[in-house]
Design a protein around this motif. Structure first.
Motif, mmCIF file in Angstrom:
data_model
loop_
_atom_site.group_PDB
_atom_site.id
_atom_site.type_symbol
_atom_site.label_atom_id
_atom_site.label_comp_id
_atom_site.label_asym_id
_atom_site.label_seq_id
_atom_site.Cartn_x
_atom_site.Cartn_y
_atom_site.Cartn_z
ATOM 1 N N ALA A 135 9.046 -3.931 7.751
ATOM 2 C CA ALA A 135 7.800 -4.628 8.368
ATOM 3 C C ALA A 135 6.869 -4.738 7.516
ATOM 4 O O ALA A 135 6.234 -5.801 7.390
ATOM 5 C CB ALA A 135 7.241 -3.628 9.445
ATOM 6 N N ALA A 136 6.564 -3.734 6.636
ATOM 7 C CA ALA A 136 5.518 -4.174 5.429
ATOM 8 C C ALA A 136 5.979 -4.948 4.726
ATOM 9 O O ALA A 136 5.002 -5.431 4.186
ATOM 10 C CB ALA A 136 5.305 -2.614 4.741
ATOM 11 N N ARG A 138 7.163 -7.868 5.173
ATOM 12 C CA ARG A 138 6.902 -9.072 5.799
ATOM 13 C C ARG A 138 5.645 -9.356 5.964
ATOM 14 O O ARG A 138 5.155 -10.463 6.110
ATOM 15 C CB ARG A 138 7.723 -8.952 7.326
ATOM 16 N N GLU A 139 4.833 -8.288 5.972
ATOM 17 C CA GLU A 139 3.115 -8.526 6.005
ATOM 18 C C GLU A 139 2.693 -9.440 4.936
ATOM 19 O O GLU A 139 3.096 -9.091 3.814
ATOM 20 C CB GLU A 139 2.528 -7.225 6.183
ATOM 21 N N PRO A 140 1.891 -10.343 5.119
ATOM 22 C CA PRO A 140 1.342 -11.113 4.030
ATOM 23 C C PRO A 140 0.551 -10.347 3.294
ATOM 24 O O PRO A 140 -0.272 -9.435 3.521
ATOM 25 C CB PRO A 140 0.341 -12.305 4.739
ATOM 26 N N GLN A 141 0.705 -10.540 1.852
ATOM 27 C CA GLN A 141 -0.295 -9.820 0.881
ATOM 28 C C GLN A 141 -1.629 -10.318 0.884
ATOM 29 O O GLN A 141 -2.109 -11.427 1.118
ATOM 30 C CB GLN A 141 0.345 -10.085 -0.578
ATOM 31 N N ARG A 142 -2.540 -9.410 0.713
ATOM 32 C CA ARG A 142 -3.903 -9.273 0.900
ATOM 33 C C ARG A 142 -4.565 -9.564 -0.426
ATOM 34 O O ARG A 142 -4.300 -8.835 -1.569
ATOM 35 C CB ARG A 142 -4.642 -8.426 1.754
#
Length: 142
Positions: A135-136, A138-142
């Motif tokens: 899940a992490a 898949r999260e978009p990079q900030r």
């Protein structure tokens, strides 16, 4: 004491193929399809036929030595069983598996069976999701 039937006795007999398959399962993390296990055996130089892999997996599953789980696509996958009756929480992305023992499902199944007058009840539960690492990722990079 009753003696096992000939077919049952044969399914428990230690054979070269059974030993090779158990070794691959012991060295493999996670669940694998029969085809994947067959490919691993061949890569190790073990000349075990695919039909023998299927028959042996069925016998090992019947004996409680191997877990079988249908993945999200419905394909049967196998792994060496590590404990008594349990359930699985499986990541759809990476295949990470967590064994769930002594879950509330056991008490629920017993209660529902009793309410409806059923005996000798068996159940199987597999929960699929996405693990924290996937899940992490898949999260978009900030």
């Amino acid at each position: 004491m009753t003696r096992p039937e000939p077919a049952e006795a044969a399914s428990r007999r230690p054979t070269r193929q059974r030993s090779a398959l158990l070794a691959v399962l012991s060295d493999t993390d996670g669940f694998r399809s029969a085809q994947e296990l067959h490919a691993l055996l061949r890569a190790r130089g073990d000349g075990v036929g695919l039909a023998t892999v299927y028959r042996t997996l069925q016998a090992l599953t019947d004996q409680g030595q191997v877990d079988v789980v249908r993945n999200a696509d419905g394909e049967a996958t196998y792994r060496r069983c590590s404990t008594a009756h349990h359930h699985h929480l499986m990541c759809r992305s990476c295949g990470r598996t967590v064994e769930l023992a002594d879950s509330p499902v056991e008490r629920w199944a017993a209660r529902v069976a009793d309410q409806h007058g059923f005996a000798d009840v068996q159940h199987q539960l597999e929960v699929f999701g996405t693990c924290a690492a996937c899940a992490a990722a898949r999260e978009p990079q900030r």
